[in-house]
Each structure stands twice: as structure tokens, then as C-alpha cells.
Design an enzyme around this catalytic site. Structure first.
Site, PDB file in Angstrom:
ATOM      1  N   LYS A 146      -6.429   2.989  -5.907  1.00 57.94           N
ATOM      2  CA  LYS A 146      -7.446   2.361  -6.756  1.00 57.94           C
ATOM      3  C   LYS A 146      -8.753   2.297  -5.987  1.00 57.94           C
ATOM      4  CE  LYS A 146      -7.691  -1.675  -4.373  1.00 57.94           C
ATOM      5  NZ  LYS A 146      -8.900  -2.099  -3.605  1.00 57.94           N
ATOM      6  N   PRO A 173      -4.314   6.753   2.529  1.00 57.50           N
ATOM      7  CA  PRO A 173      -4.451   6.219   3.892  1.00 57.50           C
ATOM      8  C   PRO A 173      -4.380   4.703   3.908  1.00 57.50           C
ATOM      9  CG  PRO A 173      -6.584   6.901   3.048  1.00 57.50           C
ATOM     10  CD  PRO A 173      -5.573   7.350   2.045  1.00 57.50           C
ATOM     11  N   GLY A 190      -5.409   0.927   5.613  1.00 57.64           N
ATOM     12  CA  GLY A 190      -6.633   0.348   6.140  1.00 57.64           C
ATOM     13  C   GLY A 190      -7.870   0.954   5.541  1.00 57.64           C
ATOM     14  N   ALA A 191      -7.773   1.330   4.259  1.00 57.20           N
ATOM     15  CA  ALA A 191      -8.870   2.044   3.621  1.00 57.20           C
ATOM     16  C   ALA A 191      -9.457   1.311   2.423  1.00 57.20           C
ATOM     17  CB  ALA A 191      -8.387   3.433   3.175  1.00 57.20           C
ATOM     18  N   GLY A 192      -8.781   0.262   1.938  1.00 57.09           N
ATOM     19  CA  GLY A 192      -9.243  -0.426   0.746  1.00 57.09           C
ATOM     20  C   GLY A 192      -8.832   0.258  -0.538  1.00 57.09           C
ATOM     21  N   LEU A 193      -7.817   1.110  -0.464  1.00 55.33           N
ATOM     22  CA  LEU A 193      -7.375   1.885  -1.627  1.00 55.33           C
ATOM     23  C   LEU A 193      -6.097   1.348  -2.262  1.00 55.33           C
ATOM     24  CD1 LEU A 193      -8.112   5.448  -0.195  1.00 55.33           C
ATOM     25  CD2 LEU A 193      -9.412   4.232  -1.968  1.00 55.33           C
ATOM     26  N   GLY A 194      -5.503   0.317  -1.672  1.00 56.48           N
ATOM     27  CA  GLY A 194      -4.346  -0.330  -2.284  1.00 56.48           C
ATOM     28  C   GLY A 194      -3.066   0.469  -2.244  1.00 56.48           C
ATOM     29  N   GLY A 229      -0.376   0.481  -0.222  1.00 57.43           N
ATOM     30  CA  GLY A 229       0.841  -0.306  -0.043  1.00 57.43           C
ATOM     31  C   GLY A 229       1.181  -1.105  -1.285  1.00 57.43           C
ATOM     32  N   ASP A 237      -3.256  -7.296  -4.882  1.00 55.91           N
ATOM     33  CA  ASP A 237      -3.570  -6.081  -5.642  1.00 55.91           C
ATOM     34  C   ASP A 237      -2.394  -5.593  -6.485  1.00 55.91           C
ATOM     35  OD1 ASP A 237      -5.982  -6.128  -4.357  1.00 55.91           O
ATOM     36  OD2 ASP A 237      -5.620  -4.373  -3.112  1.00 55.91           O
TER      37      ASP A 237
END
Length: 268
Positions: free
Chosen positions: A8, A89, A91-95, A97, A131
Site C-alpha cells: 500500500k 521491502p 522498513g519501507a512504509g509499504l505495509g 508485513g 495497517d
């Protein structure tokens, strides 16, 4: 059973208040993008997990295993082996996990015919992370509180070309919040995203950018270079470190490979 778990982006992110419990209230718009992990569940003699394509460890803190154990408290689940292929990736802010955890809940619900509705799955997902509930319905959503109070929003970016770039940085959530000052937002995101995208860069912002751009100028450089290549809107997503750009048409961004890992949209 196999499910592709997408990433996201955050279109706008306002940190509005520090809560008494140590968390922060925020408002943002979550939007799904076509970058995927793959989660597969197979029958097994005992619960286990394998992770491919990442240095993540399959320990008790892994969100996919926590998702299984969460449902197992209410349902008599047989053991499974979870296979996770990582492309989003960390630690990227892409959610990534959070998306993997929600995909695990959905796979278990389908495979073992638990009969849980999306609303019920969102309730379970909220216990795993802020998230996580978004990824159950996986549609453009306005999020409030710690990110778990969700409202649908009319936003369709399918006609545009969205590219992401992650520099070789891992920014922890704690570090990101340490460098942001909660403020009352001056812009209503729900109205702002209804404006032409060309106007977004004037009014829609991510509150984490100010502090993190000072600490990590290479992130600001990525955003600047995206605009040089013709992006109509670019922003850091979440608490970083990835930056996304929206283009009106497919655009060659290969010259940015020196700044980090470029992720292009992928249709399944």
C-alpha cells in the site's frame, strides 16, 4: 492455498495527536499498489514457516504465525506450513508485513471454511497491527485513529502509472515518530484527493517528511528526481523510507536505479 499480498501507499499522512497509551492518532488515505508478496498455506504435521527472498526470521514475532495463533484461540485449526515469498521491502512504509498477516487470516478462513465475514476478519487483523485491517478489503480507504478506523473513499488511480523507489535505508517506526510533531491538519484529505492530481503536490503532504528529509537527504533527493522525470505527484509513503511517484503514463525511471531499488507495477 496461495494468495498474493499487495503493498500500500499513503496519500497524505497527518499525525494529529499523541495518545495516553503512547501511540499516535493520525489520518491518511491507504491505497493498494501492484507490488506483491506471495503467501501459501499447506497442511503439515506441526505449525511451521519458511521465508524466501528475505532475511526475515520465522520466529514467534512473525505476523503470519501470530495470525495463525490468533485464529487458533477461537477455532480448532490443524497445523499448517506457511510459505512466504517476500518482494515488498521491509522498513519501507509499504505495509508488507501487515499485508502478509491479513492474507494469512484470509487463507485460513477460506481453507478451513471458518465462515468469517470481512468485518470479523478486520477485527482480528486490528489485533495484529494498525495497517492490517485495510488489507482485508484492500480498497482505497480513509483511515483515522491509529489507522484502524476505516471509511471507504472514492479514489481510482488505475489510469495512472505508479512507481516506487526504496533507498538502502531501514527506518523504524519509533525513529520516524521521534522526529514528527503532532498538529491539527489544515487540509481535509477526503476533499483534497478529489481535486485534480496535478494540484495534490500543493496541499497533500506526509508529516514524516520534514524530520526524515533532514536526517536522510537522499529520500528528499528521490522525490525531487521523480518530479524532474515528470511525476504529477510524489511523496514518501508511511513512515518511510520508500517514495512513490504518480505519472500520467508509463515512464522510464531506470536512471534512478543508482538511488535505490525501483519497484514497477506488476499485473497478476
Amino acid at each position: 492455498m496461495l494468495k498474493f499480498a499487495n503493498a500500500k501507499i499513503n496519500i497524505g499522512l497527518h499525525v494529529t495527536e499523541r495518545r495516553a497509551d503512547g501511540y499516535h492518532n493520525l489520518e491518511t488515505i491507504f491505497y493498494p499498489v501492484k507490488i506483491y508478496d506471495a503467501v501459501e498455506i499447506q497442511s503439515a504435521e506441526e505449525l511451521g514457516m519458511e521465508i524466501h527472498g528475505s532475511e526475515l526470521k520465522a520466529d514467534d514475532d512473525n505476523l503470519c504465525l501470530r495470525a495463525y495463533r490468533l485464529l487458533a484461540t477461537d477455532f480448532d485449526l490443524p497445523p499448517v506450513k506457511i510459505h512466504l515469498l517476500k518482494r515488498i521491502p521491509i522498513g519501507a512504509g509499504l505495509g508488507g508485513g501487515s499485508s502478509d498477516a491479513s492474507a494469512t487470516l484470509q487463507l485460513l478462513n477460506d481453507q478451513f471454511k471458518l465462515g468469517l465475514t470481512d468485518t470479523q476478519l478486520e477485527t482480528y487483523a486490528a489485533q495484529l497491527g494498525a495497517d492490517c485491517p485495510f488489507f482485508i478489503q484492500n480498497k482505497a480507504t480513509y483511515a483515522e485513529d491509529i489507522g484502524t478506523k476505516l471509511s471507504p473513499i472514492d479514489l481510482d488511480l488505475s489510469a495512472y502509472y505508479i512507481v516506487l523507489l526504496k533507498p538502502d535505508l531501514h527506518i523504524s517506526t519509533a525513529e520516524a515518530y521521534k522526529n514528527v510533531i503532532p498538529l491539527t491538519p489544515q487540509v481535509d484529505l477526503r476533499r483534497a484527493v478529489q481535486l485534480p492530481i496535478q494540484e495534490w503536490k500543493l496541499i497533500i503532504k506526509n508529516d514524516f517528511e520534514t524530520g526524515l528529509f533532514e536526517l536522510y537527504p537522499q529520500i528528499a533527493e528521490i522525490k525531487r528526481r521523480f518530479y524532474e522525470l515528470g511525476a504529477i505527484y510524489s511523496s514518501m509513503t508511511g513512515s518511510g523510507s520508500a517514495v512513490f511517484a504518480i505519472f500520467e503514463q508509463e515512464t522510464d525511471v531506470s536512471e534512478l536505479n543508482a538511488l535505490g531499488q525501483v519497484f514497477l507495477p506488476m499485473d497478476l
